[in-house]
Enzyme design. Structure first.
Site, PDB file in Angstrom:
ATOM      1  N   GLU A 150      30.965  31.154  92.574  1.00 27.68           N
ATOM      2  CA  GLU A 150      31.704  32.415  92.406  1.00 27.68           C
ATOM      3  C   GLU A 150      33.077  32.186  91.776  1.00 27.68           C
ATOM      4  OE1 GLU A 150      31.687  34.508  96.163  1.00 27.68           O
ATOM      5  OE2 GLU A 150      29.676  35.241  95.760  1.00 27.68           O
ATOM      6  N   GLU A 305      22.510  34.752  96.029  1.00 30.28           N
ATOM      7  CA  GLU A 305      22.943  34.995  97.414  1.00 30.28           C
ATOM      8  C   GLU A 305      22.830  36.478  97.743  1.00 30.28           C
ATOM      9  OE1 GLU A 305      26.971  34.001  98.434  1.00 30.28           O
ATOM     10  OE2 GLU A 305      26.900  32.091  97.382  1.00 30.28           O
TER      11      GLU A 305
HETATM   12  C1  GAL Z   1      29.932  34.512  98.832  1.00 28.93           C
HETATM   13  C2  GAL Z   1      30.128  33.019  98.756  1.00 28.93           C
HETATM   14  C3  GAL Z   1      29.524  32.288  99.919  1.00 28.93           C
HETATM   15  C4  GAL Z   1      29.861  33.006 101.186  1.00 28.93           C
HETATM   16  C5  GAL Z   1      29.362  34.415 101.108  1.00 28.93           C
HETATM   17  C6  GAL Z   1      29.609  35.222 102.347  1.00 28.93           C
HETATM   18  O1  GAL Z   1      30.974  35.186  98.243  1.00 28.93           O
HETATM   19  O2  GAL Z   1      29.600  32.503  97.557  1.00 28.93           O
HETATM   20  O3  GAL Z   1      30.000  30.966  99.922  1.00 28.93           O
HETATM   21  O4  GAL Z   1      31.242  32.982 101.362  1.00 28.93           O
HETATM   22  O5  GAL Z   1      30.021  35.068 100.077  1.00 28.93           O
HETATM   23  O6  GAL Z   1      29.177  36.554 102.185  1.00 28.93           O
END
Ligand code: GAL
Length: 662
Positions: A150, A305
């Site tokens: 990110e 994710e």
């Molecule tokens: C994303 C990030 C992850 C974790 C996740 C939590 O922004 O890539 O490492 O922090 O959010 O929702």
């Protein structure tokens, strides 16, 4: 593609074995197999463990993790671990820490604590990347590379002295002379003329509004600067490995111009989290997924994710309802993702994200969450043949340009209420409710496949892009432009002679002055109810006026117009309508352009999307976001339940069905 070579959708997530004793790893992998996990992202935040002291690498633990995963048929999305420099690094190179516009140097202790221009950071990240690439570039477990994490999430803009030097270098590339820069920045205003490059600074906090073009260029520079970090690390990986390279995007994240970034990725990937108090989280999810498909040029992309349940970073973090996780996953897949990955595999016991959900919850296997994870694994396995298929092209596209959004949201503008994202969302929402799918595309893209283009608040528009829009309409296309579009050029200078300068001829209108409405104020229209946020004084010049302001200081001025140009139509909407009235207007525009919903007559909240395989097989997704069952006319094999569908396919409330038909 699964380890045995058959097409498969990716299922899994961030696996952080370093948070747990090694004795637990075998259990992790056994559970992964039970759930059907086939891809995990490893080492994203492992820098401190991989390089405990400068230049001293410890790869033994990662060797063992990769070996364990490989011997169990689980592929790895291996990170180069550059996202979170360890304390030894920040302590030794304090100048690498980022500085805010107010001059505050941020400390380490969280993550991404570095200035994107820092030569120390770039050197150290490059060295770690090289060491990992040399060691694992050909490792059989490694399916792909995950660069950083990110980008820009916490450090998109740094205003330190090192950044100032890098900004000047960037500006020298853009403007070969100082005169050119002075012209572009309009420094004749407020005595801002620069007589030496060294006088130029990042737009640090000043007494009042900093020069807008300086601000805009700084947003451009900052996106480019992080992209340089990505490109350097990706180049190292590509020199040692033939595996595809990605970095995870964050949907419509403002600071990075993802249309530029996407060109540098072998595979577009995205992180998406539902916002609990969004008025319609499912609609917002679709919008983000459609953006990803646009960034991927229509090819499959990957949901890197999302969350199995609650996150930890909203004011109130609510767990997901039964079925919601599966529906969310399939919604991304319907819109082109070749899988559903999650943050993270096992819920942490310690650290800032310990209240974030995971595939393995704190409660362990004896939980509703784990039961749903098993269920999702089963569904994804049954949908494996979808991998590699593409979403059928849309006939409508929304134009999105990060640079225009940056410029539109600068300070000292006519109204603080104008938001390009809100404008895009309202149009998207109207399409979503009417069952018409759309893409997101850039103003410089090839428009030839579309019937209708929507341009919400496309404030910054070059003369060249305005010509491309005009050519699209002349050739028979339909465009809808909303207010505060085509106002400035790429230097943030007005297109003079009346608004909206760059699009005045195309739209056949000429506006003279803006009359933004006060908070809560509305402007009655002759048709389509009343307007909010904006009104303006002007007249048509060739266009047909479909609605005007009924009263007040701009009474009689056009609010909605249509202009026939060549074989096409250019519509203009000069205010914000209610959702219902916008829906009516859009229906009219779509009907005239010959655009229809894929399966007309379904209630709002029931989505239909088709993916098509190279073999010609069509997969029709029906996602029922409503609280009522819905019946859909479809024939073929239903892949979620494995049943044959004949004519009236019943999709229960909250369920998803995928029908393979010819
Ligand atoms: C994303 C990030 C992850 C974790 C996740 C939590 O922004 O890539 O490492 O922090 O959010 O929702």
């Amino acid at each position: 593609m699964s380890a045995d070579g058959r097409p498969a959708l990716a299922f899994g997530g961030d696996y952080n074995p370093e948070q747990w004793p090694e004795a637990m790893w075998a259990e992790d992998v056994a559970l992964m197999r039970e759930a059907g996990v086939n891809l995990v992202s490893v080492a994203i935040f492992s820098w401190a463990l991989l390089e405990p002291a400068e230049g001293r690498y410890e790869f033994g633990w990662l060797d063992r993790v990769l070996e364990l995963l490989h011997s169990n048929g689980i592929r790895v999305d291996l990170a180069n671990a550059s996202a979170s420099p360890p304390p030894w690094f920040s302590h030794r190179y304090p100048q690498s820490l980022p500085v805010t516009a107010e001059g505050v140097r941020l400390s380490y202790g969280s993550r991404q604590a570095f200035c994107p221009s820092s030569p120390d950071y770039r050197r150290a990240a490059g060295a770690l990347t090289r060491a990992l690439a040399e060691r694992y570039g050909q490792h059989p477990a490694v399916l792909m590379w995950h660069v950083h994490n990110e980008y820009g999430c916490h450090n998109a803009h740094c205003y330190c002295d090192v950044s100032a030097v890098a900004f000047r270098d960037w500006l020298r590339q853009r403007y070969s002379t100082l005169d050119e820069l002075n012209d572009a920045w309009g420094t004749a205003f407020w005595s801002q003329r620069y007589s030496d490059w060294n006088q130029i600074l990042p737009p640090r906090r000043s007494g009042t509004w900093v020069n807008p073009t300086q601000q805009l260029d700084f947003w451009r520079f900052s996106s480019d600067e992080l992209l340089e970090c990505f490109k350097a690390e990706a180049a190292i990986l590509r020199a040692h490995s033939d595996r595809p390279v990605t970095t995870n995007f964050m949907s419509f994240f403002k600071p990075l111009d993802y249309f530029q970034w996407a060109r540098e990725l072998d595979l577009v990937s995205n992180d998406h989290y539902l916002i609990v108090d969004d008025p319609d989280p499912a609609e917002e999810l679709s919008m983000a997924a459609d953006l990803m498909r646009g960034l991927a040029g229509g090819s499959p992309w990957l949901l890197m994710e999302h969350s199995t349940s609650a996150v930890n970073w909203q004011p109130r973090n609510r767990a997901k309802a039964p079925g919601e996780m599966t529906r969310n996953s399939l919604q991304h897949i319907a819109r082109g993702s070749d899988g559903a990955l999650f943050f993270q595999w096992r819920a942490s016991a310690a650290g800032a994200e310990k209240y974030h959900s995971a595939l393995v919850p704190h409660a362990g296997r004896d939980s509703r969450r784990w039961a749903e994870v098993l269920e999702l694994g089963g569904v994804l396995a049954r949908l494996g043949e979808l991998a590699g298929s593409v979403v059928e092209p849309a006939e409508v596209a929304i134009l999105h340009d990060w640079q225009s959004r940056w410029a539109a949201e600068l300070d000292s503008h006519p109204s603080v209420d104008l938001s390009p994202m809100a404008g895009a969302r309202q149009l998207y929402s109207a399409l979503w409710r009417s069952g018409v799918r759309c893409d997101f595309t850039h103003p410089r893209a090839d428009f030839s496949g579309y019937r209708v283009l929507l341009a919400p608040h496309l404030y910054l528009l070059s003369a060249e892009h305005a010509r491309a829009l005009t050519a699209f309409v002349e050739a028979g296309g339909t465009v809808l432009v909303t207010y505060f579009s085509g106002i400035v050029d790429e230097r943030d200078h007005l297109h003079l002679g009346g608004y909206p300068g760059a699009l005045r001829e195309l739209l056949g209108i000429r506006m003279e002055e803006f009359y933004p409405l006060l908070a809560g104020e509305s402007a009655p229209l002759t048709e389509y109810g009343s307007g909010a946020i904006w009104s303006e004084l002007g007249r048509t010049e060739g266009a047909e006026q479909l609605a005007g302001y009924a009263e007040g200081p701009v009474a009689g001025s056009p609010a909605i117009t249509r202009h026939s140009v060549g074989a096409g139509q250019a519509w203009y909407l000069g205010t914000t309508l209610s959702d219902d009235h916008l829906g009516d207007l859009l229906s009219e525009i779509l009907a005239q352009a010959g655009v229809r919903a894929l399966l007309p007559g379904l209630p709002p909240g029931v989505e239909v999307v088709v993916r098509r395989a190279a073999t010609g097989a069509r997969f029709t997704f029906v996602l029922n976001h409503t609280g009522e069952p819905v019946s859909v006319e479809l024939d073929g094999t239903e892949l979620v339940t494995g049943e044959e569908a004949s004519r009236a396919l019943l999709v229960p409330a909250g369920a998803v069905r995928v029908v393979r038909g010819g």
